[in-house]
Design a protein around this motif. Structure first.
Motif: not given
Length: 224
Positions: A153-167, A174-185
């Motif tokens: 598996f070759r993931p790129g940017y991964m938006q974290p799962t809310k509520g987990l402690k090892y984020t 930067v996670d607020w940029l996720y919708p933009f990155w999802k659209f642009a990349f």
């Protein structure tokens, strides 16, 4: 389609990716049981979950007899190459991973092995980027082991799962940029939840290629 339930081994559960994958496993109806092998307790309790605490992943022979009876491994253990010389990175990436995988392939020939690699990994093993070469060699040699199947598996940017402690801490900036990155990349961005689901689904469904890029993760994450 696989009728038997998934019995998975998860490594790296005290890191962001491994914790996210473990979280999906514990919620998924196709996953019957999960064994976490970790250097320290994950802090997670669940009826499906069993843990083995083992500090030296370069030698897991002392726990070898506890690793039979599993049909999936989600190998999420890894280190950043930042500030690391090649011999040390090679030892903690290639040597460690292949040691664990060789033991698991002997103990569980019916196992599907899923390895978290990275976007930009160098399958030729000859490029300029040290980490990409080492990851490429790791991917290549994993596929030679006698598993039922190996998926890299070759993931790129991964938006974290809310509520987990090892984020990782910087994600909160930067996670607020996720919708933009999802659209642009769109071919570089997934959620950690999608990665976990894709790994679970590839065990039961299989896939037509062994290198799983972001676009493949998004396909595999969807329910049938």
């Amino acid at each position: 389609m696989m009728n038997q339930k998934i019995k998975a081994i998860v490594t790296g559960a005290t890191g962001m990716v491994g914790e996210g994958v473990l979280h999906e496993c514990l919620q998924h109806p196709d996953v019957e049981s999960v064994l976490v092998i970790a250097r320290k307790p994950s802090g997670v309790t669940h009826p499906k979950l069993k843990e083995i605490i083992h500090t030296n992943f370069l030698d897991i022979t002392p726990i070898e007899n506890q690793l039979t009876g599993y049909n999936a491994c989600f190998f999420c253990l890894g280190v950043s190459s930042v500030g690391m010389k090649e011999p040390e990175y090679y030892k903690l990436t290639y040597t460690l991973t292949l040691h664990v995988a060789q033991i698991l392939s002997k103990a569980n020939p019916d196992m599907t092995f899923c390895y978290i690699s990275g976007s930009g990994t160098d399958s030729t093993e000859k490029g300029r980027s040290m980490w990409a070469r080492v990851k490429g060699k790791t991917e290549n040699d994993l596929t030679k082991l006698p598993f039922k199947a190996v998926y890299n598996f070759r993931p790129g940017y991964m938006q974290p799962t809310k509520g987990l402690k090892y984020t990782l801490p910087y994600y909160k900036y930067v996670d607020w940029l996720y919708p933009f990155w999802k659209f642009a990349f769109p071919n570089f961005v997934t959620t950690l939840s999608e990665l976990g689901l894709a790994m679970i689904h590839v065990v039961s469904r299989g896939y037509h290629k062994s290198v799983i890029e972001v676009k493949d993760i998004l396909i595999l994450a969807k329910p049938v």
